[in-house]
Design a protein around this motif. Structure first.
Motif, PDB file in Angstrom:
ATOM      1  N   PRO A   1       1.470  -3.395  -7.620  1.00 40.19           N
ATOM      2  CA  PRO A   1       1.894  -2.599  -5.953  1.00 40.19           C
ATOM      3  C   PRO A   1       1.524  -1.212  -6.122  1.00 40.19           C
ATOM      4  N   GLY A   2       0.952  -0.531  -5.168  1.00 41.19           N
ATOM      5  CA  GLY A   2       0.676   0.958  -5.228  1.00 41.19           C
ATOM      6  C   GLY A   2      -0.639   1.166  -5.916  1.00 41.19           C
ATOM      7  N   THR A   3      -1.230   0.120  -6.405  1.00 41.89           N
ATOM      8  CA  THR A   3      -2.478   0.572  -7.064  1.00 41.89           C
ATOM      9  C   THR A   3      -3.825   0.664  -6.157  1.00 41.89           C
TER      10      THR A   3
ATOM     11  N   LYS B   1      -5.086  -1.512  -3.736  1.00 42.40           N
ATOM     12  CA  LYS B   1      -5.751  -2.570  -3.364  1.00 42.40           C
ATOM     13  C   LYS B   1      -5.916  -2.748  -1.697  1.00 42.40           C
ATOM     14  N   SER B   2      -4.816  -2.436  -1.010  1.00 36.23           N
ATOM     15  CA  SER B   2      -5.038  -2.595   0.418  1.00 36.23           C
ATOM     16  C   SER B   2      -5.844  -1.367   1.058  1.00 36.23           C
ATOM     17  N   THR B   3      -5.666  -0.372   0.425  1.00 34.77           N
ATOM     18  CA  THR B   3      -6.763   0.828   0.859  1.00 34.77           C
ATOM     19  C   THR B   3      -8.276   0.467   0.443  1.00 34.77           C
ATOM     20  N   LEU B   4      -8.419  -0.140  -0.623  1.00 31.46           N
ATOM     21  CA  LEU B   4      -9.788  -0.485  -1.054  1.00 31.46           C
ATOM     22  C   LEU B   4     -10.315  -1.441  -0.233  1.00 31.46           C
TER      23      LEU B   4
ATOM     24  N   THR C   1      -0.765  -0.186   4.308  1.00 23.23           N
ATOM     25  CA  THR C   1      -0.904   0.576   2.994  1.00 23.23           C
ATOM     26  C   THR C   1       0.059   1.525   2.783  1.00 23.23           C
ATOM     27  N   GLY C   2       0.383   1.916   1.673  1.00 23.02           N
ATOM     28  CA  GLY C   2       1.456   2.953   1.459  1.00 23.02           C
ATOM     29  C   GLY C   2       2.788   2.534   1.501  1.00 23.02           C
ATOM     30  N   ARG C   3       3.001   1.123   1.790  1.00 22.82           N
ATOM     31  CA  ARG C   3       4.261   0.514   1.809  1.00 22.82           C
ATOM     32  C   ARG C   3       4.476  -0.052   0.341  1.00 22.82           C
TER      33      ARG C   3
HETATM   34  N1  LIG Z   1      -3.907   9.317  -5.143  1.00 21.71           N
HETATM   35  C1  LIG Z   1      -4.333   8.453  -4.837  1.00 21.71           C
HETATM   36  N2  LIG Z   1      -3.667   7.710  -3.864  1.00 21.71           N
HETATM   37  C2  LIG Z   1      -4.216   6.407  -3.517  1.00 21.71           C
HETATM   38  C3  LIG Z   1      -5.565   6.168  -4.046  1.00 21.71           C
HETATM   39  N3  LIG Z   1      -5.673   4.767  -3.393  1.00 21.71           N
HETATM   40  C4  LIG Z   1      -4.583   4.696  -2.397  1.00 21.71           C
HETATM   41  N4  LIG Z   1      -3.889   5.711  -2.591  1.00 21.71           N
HETATM   42  C5  LIG Z   1      -2.571   5.745  -1.961  1.00 21.71           C
HETATM   43  O1  LIG Z   1      -1.505   5.083  -2.596  1.00 21.71           O
HETATM   44  C6  LIG Z   1      -0.689   4.366  -1.793  1.00 21.71           C
HETATM   45  C7  LIG Z   1      -0.775   2.765  -1.966  1.00 21.71           C
HETATM   46  O2  LIG Z   1      -1.979   2.322  -1.710  1.00 21.71           O
HETATM   47  P1  LIG Z   1      -1.912   0.894  -1.030  1.00 21.71           P
HETATM   48  O3  LIG Z   1      -3.373   0.637  -0.830  1.00 21.71           O
HETATM   49  O4  LIG Z   1      -1.119   0.417  -0.187  1.00 21.71           O
HETATM   50  O5  LIG Z   1      -1.686   0.058  -2.557  1.00 21.71           O
HETATM   51  P2  LIG Z   1      -1.433  -1.339  -2.590  1.00 21.71           P
HETATM   52  O6  LIG Z   1       0.274  -1.480  -2.859  1.00 21.71           O
HETATM   53  O7  LIG Z   1      -1.956  -1.700  -4.147  1.00 21.71           O
HETATM   54  O8  LIG Z   1      -2.114  -2.350  -1.622  1.00 21.71           O
HETATM   55  C8  LIG Z   1      -1.229   4.677  -0.344  1.00 21.71           C
HETATM   56  O9  LIG Z   1      -0.593   5.750   0.055  1.00 21.71           O
HETATM   57  C9  LIG Z   1      -2.620   5.216  -0.314  1.00 21.71           C
HETATM   58  O10 LIG Z   1      -2.887   6.085   0.602  1.00 21.71           O
HETATM   59  C10 LIG Z   1      -6.119   6.881  -4.747  1.00 21.71           C
HETATM   60  O11 LIG Z   1      -7.214   6.484  -5.220  1.00 21.71           O
HETATM   61  N5  LIG Z   1      -5.564   8.069  -5.195  1.00 21.71           N
END
Ligand SMILES: Nc1nc2c(ncn2[C@@H]2O[C@H](COP(=O)(O)OP(=O)(O)O)[C@@H](O)[C@H]2O)c(=O)[nH]1
Ligand SMILES: [Mg+2]
Length: 891
Positions: A661-663, A665-668, A679-681
């Motif tokens: 989580p937080g890597t 994925k969803s933003t990508l 995202t962001g959660r």
């Molecule tokens: N600093 C930084 N933050 C990122 C990057 N990509 C996503 N984030 C932030 O990290 C947080 C988690 O991203 P998210 O896509 O929800 O991650 P997921 O939990 O893997 O799906 C969000 O607040 C994004 O805006 C990045 O390349 N650099």
């Protein structure tokens, strides 16, 4: 005559735009005639200028029509462009797209915006295929016809300089493009455009001018989906992080407007004001951003908004709280209605002008009695100093302000010091008991002034009412969440009881009625309202700051271990769908066990209703995030319904993302396909969600599939698996199911050494089963500063040295074969190995950091590679939904 290149006077020519010249000149003319007798007042608030505006409808109408047809948008005036239209994958999705004709521009803009490309607004130059020497040479006479505005000239001379609409190879003004696109889009695409603009840190459109229908629209609905995060107090700490929709918080607001002519550019001044460091953020678009852009044709009267949001770091925070800035494009005399609104909603108004002559004096004295304080930013023309001073001296007492409200900025003024002074004024006003309105409040004021508010349509309001009924209920109203084992018995019991006789009761029934609304638009409105309504309920609780990815790994007894789900999850749409899924699942069990005759099924239509989410572009839960289990009958029911929905276009490629989580994925995935995964959660939904991307019919033959089913997972725990064996087994099943269903899996990694053990285990299981999907490893730089690392597609660097934890996992399972690295497991052929190193999304510290072009470009490359792989045939052939159903049963 002024030279267009000169920064001071050039701005004069820049700022007076073709579309306003007609009205401005005419109003000026009327004003002068009236004022000669000196007995006619310009009344603030009586709408005088709107009446005069309508003297020129034909010019405006044809200008808008011409712009729409130039951009190929005239067909979307009745049947508006939808989100689904904009998100389709076509042949253009796999190539770097340079617009060949003006009608390509809206699509280039949409694609770049979807990909969070910071250059999206600047690509308005058409690059025709025709070689340069084959293009007609500009006639000398045409060049001579360009007349620049010069205040020293007779004002009426400028009437001859009305520009024609841009010829096809002339760039279109980005603000015209934005307005034309918004006027051609439905409410949901408008929301998407605004959302992506906010992620790109662009200023957002707040009042959309529409000269065609003589109605300007206040974009409340379009902005409602934009969530922003900021820190309430330095230092950053628990309880000081805030997240809210931009339409809700009340903040001091400062409007910047131009009266007649200004040598100072409002947008550049605002950009400087909003940029904390030396690096200027171009939040508001201005001329210098793209070379040779033509003047605005339809965008005058547009009001944009942007915010300063504190980051919780004292060295960076210009203001201690969020502050909003409004920017009216065009001259206030021609856009009096907008100006009137801005004076009613702002804490202070900054008026940029070069001259205060009798006309301007009259215009502004009509503001007498307004509670809003004005500040002047003057760049007086030589020779007019005395008149300026005299009239300003008379005007200030009328507006009840003193000389401290007059700032002079001429070419010799030190810009940095000037900006510093502006900031201190803003900070001073914000500290004082000033007016603080939210966008909802502003919409209210806009309604009173006769502006249309986009949210006021009947379908939207009905859907809102329904949402309020549903969200008024508590979590307790959803009874079947949690242990799936107990559900069948519970449903069996409940089915026999009276409340269930007619189907589910209360909240769930209201929700189902909303989903089943006969109007597709109302359904879509309802689902969006539900998302926000549930999010608002969450905001009432204190929010934890996000943890860095490293902190989210399992630690013995730590927050992210198996015991974690004890903290109640915030209620989301998925909980309602889960409830429906559980009812469906339990009923199916009863039918299979012969305890319920098939003819008495009441919930058989639930999968069809749930599919509404996919149809309206929202994620649909595939694997329950709390229990990490996939209710098989429910998922099968959903897939069958999907099959029926897709009809003959049912060839699917399944693409998924797995990782900690937080890597990102969803933003990508959102950046790649324009999707809406949450995202962001970082500690949000844990299961798996799916969304459907349609491939354009013209491209599906080439790509070899009709749709791409994108699966996002909530995340897997990296690091030690000790003490969390039960959870680990669940994660392995989740990873096996997702990877097993997928043709391509994107694995995101924050730390290149520690791959989540569940993924390794799933590799092994799938390898044993002879299933070898294609993988893309994405190593994302989640730090706020660029970290020098390998090039985007370096191979091996990641996989040569597996971390100890990963090594242990693989070793345990592969003792007979000795240690095998992930590379051995996943790719026998090193040529097929792809490791992507994606630069960080942000330049600097969010929330004010600029979005990085490098991120967008790397994601675009990844998307292109994925689509190329799909086109070239993947190791797993694409599937029909029917085959997926079989796979779900087996995995
Ligand atoms: N600093 C930084 N933050 C990122 C990057 N990509 C996503 N984030 C932030 O990290 C947080 C988690 O991203 P998210 O896509 O929800 O991650 P997921 O939990 O893997 O799906 C969000 O607040 C994004 O805006 C990045 O390349 N650099
Ligand atoms: Mg996510």
């Amino acid at each position: 005559m002024a030279s267009p290149g000169h920064s001071d006077v050039g701005e004069v020519a820049r700022e007076v735009k073709a579309s306003e010249r007609g009205t401005a000149v005419a109003i000026a003319d009327l004003e002068w005639r009236e004022m000669e007798g000196d007995d006619c007042e310009f009344h603030y608030g009586d709408g005088t200028n709107e009446a005069q505006d309508s003297d020129f409808p034909t010019v405006e109408r044809s200008r808008l029509q011409d712009m729409l047809s130039l951009l190929g948008l005239e067909t979307y005036q009745v049947q508006k462009l939808s989100l689904q239209d904009a998100l389709q994958i076509s042949s253009d999705s796999v190539r770097n797209w340079a617009p060949q004709a003006p009608r390509d521009l809206p699509w280039t803009f949409l694609r770049k915006l979807q990909a969070l490309n910071a250059e999206a607004r600047n690509s308005t130059t058409v690059v025709p295929d025709t070689p340069l020497d084959a293009r007609p040479v500009e006639k000398e006479s045409q060049v001579e016809e360009i007349v620049y505005w010069d205040t020293a000239d007779d004002i009426s001379a400028d009437i001859y300089s009305f520009s024609e609409l841009p010829t096809p190879d002339t760039p279109v003004n980005p603000l015209d493009l934005l307005c034309a696109l918004l006027l051609s889009s439905d409410s949901f695409l408008q929301q998407e455009i605004v959302l992506k603009m906010s992620l790109c840190q662009f200023a957002l459109p707040l009042i959309l001018p529409d000269s065609e229908n003589h109605g300007h629209t206040f974009l409340l609905w379009a902005l409602r989906g934009v969530m922003r995060t900021w820190w309430a107090q330095p230092p950053r700490g628990v309880g000081s992080l805030r997240e809210d929709s931009v339409v809700l918080p009340r903040a001091p607001t400062f409007a910047f407007v131009r009266m007649e002519v200004s040598s100072n550019s409002k947008s550049q001044l605002l950009n400087a004001l909003l940029s904390p460091g030396h690096r200027q953020r171009d939040c508001f678009w201005h001329r210098d951003l793209s070379v040779g852009t033509s003047s605005r044709e339809i965008a005058d009267g547009l009001v944009e908004i942007s915010w300063f949001l504190p980051s919780g770091r004292e060295d960076l925070d210009l203001f201690p709280e969020p502050v909003a800035f409004l920017n009216l494009r065009g001259d206030i005399g021609s856009h009096w209605l907008q100006f009137k609104l801005l004076t009613e909603v702002s804490s202070a108004v900054f008026i940029l002008t070069d001259n205060i002559s009798r006309k301007e004096y009259k215009l502004l004295s009509s503001m007498k009695g307004s509670a809003t304080k004005c500040y002047f930013i003057l760049s007086p023309c030589r020779g007019k100093r005395n008149t300026n001073l005299r009239l300003l001296g008379r005007l200030l007492p009328v507006l009840r302000v003193d000389h401290s409200h007059v700032l002079v900025k001429v070419s010799s003024t030190d810009s940095a010091r000037f900006v510093h002074r502006l900031r201190s004024i803003v900070a001073h006003v914000a500290r004082s008991p000033c007016r603080r309105l939210s966008l909802e409040d502003m919409a209210h004021a806009a309604r009173k002034l006769g502006l249309r508010v986009d949210e006021d349509c009947e379908e939207c309001q009905r859907a809102k009412g329904r949402m309020e009924r549903v969200t008024g209920a508590t979590r307790g109203a959803l009874r079947l969440q949690g242990d799936p084992g107990g559900t069948a018995a519970q449903v069996e019991r409940e089915l026999r009881q009276a409340p269930w006789a007619g189907g589910p009761a209360g909240v769930l029934q209201d929700f189902i009625t909303g989903l089943g609304s006969p109007s597709p638009a109302e359904k879509q409105y309802f689902l969006r309202w539900m998302e926000w309504g549930l999010a608002w309920a969450v905001q009432l609780r204190p929010r934890q700051p996000p943890e860095p990815a490293a902190a989210l790994r399992a630690k013995p007894g730590g927050a992210a271990d198996a015991s974690e789900p004890s903290r109640p999850e915030p209620l989301g749409l998925e909980h309602f769908l889960r409830e429906m899924g559980q009812l469906y699942e339990a009923e199916s069990c009863l039918v299979e066990a012969g305890k319920l005759p098939a003819g008495q099924r009441r919930f058989a239509h639930f999968p069809g209703l749930a599919l509404e989410l996919l149809r309206t572009g929202l994620p649909l839960e595939l694997v329950d995030g709390t229990t990490l289990s996939a209710p098989l009958r429910w998922v099968t029911g959903l897939l069958k319904e999907l099959h029926a929905h897709l009809g003959r276009r049912s060839r699917l490629v399944v693409l998924s993302a797995l990782g900690v989580p937080g890597t990102g994925k969803s933003t990508l995935l959102n950046t790649m396909f324009g999707l809406r995964f949450a995202t962001g959660r970082a500690r949000g939904p844990r299961g798996a969600f799916m969304q459907l991307v349609t491939v354009a019919e013209s491209f599906s033959q080439d790509l070899g599939c009709d749709h791409i089913l994108v699966i996002d997972s909530g995340g897997l725990i990296a690091g030690a698996l000790a003490t969390v064996a039960g959870r680990f087994e669940l994660e392995v099943s989740l990873a096996t199911l997702i990877m097993g269903l997928s043709n391509v899996t994107v694995v995101t990694l924050a730390d290149t050494r520690d791959i989540p053990p569940a993924i390794l285990q799933a590799f092994l299981r799938l390898e044993k089963a002879g299933h070898m999907p294609s993988y893309q490893f994405v190593h994302q730089n989640l730090h706020d500063v660029p970290v020098p690392g390998p090039k985007p597609r370096d191979r091996w660097w990641l996989l040569e040295q597996p971390g100890d934890k990963s090594r242990a996992t693989v070793q345990a399972d592969k003792q007979a074969d000795g240690l095998r690295t992930l590379a051995d497991l996943a790719f026998c052929d090193p040529e097929k190995l792809h490791v992507w190193h994606i630069p960080s999304l942000w330049h600097g510290v969010p929330p004010m950091a600029a979005v990085s072009l490098g991120y967008s470009e790397a994601i675009f490359e990844l998307k292109r590679c994925l689509l190329e792989n799909i086109r070239n045939g993947l190791s797993n052939p694409n599937r029909s939904v029917q085959q997926l159903i079989e796979l779900v049963r087996r995995l």
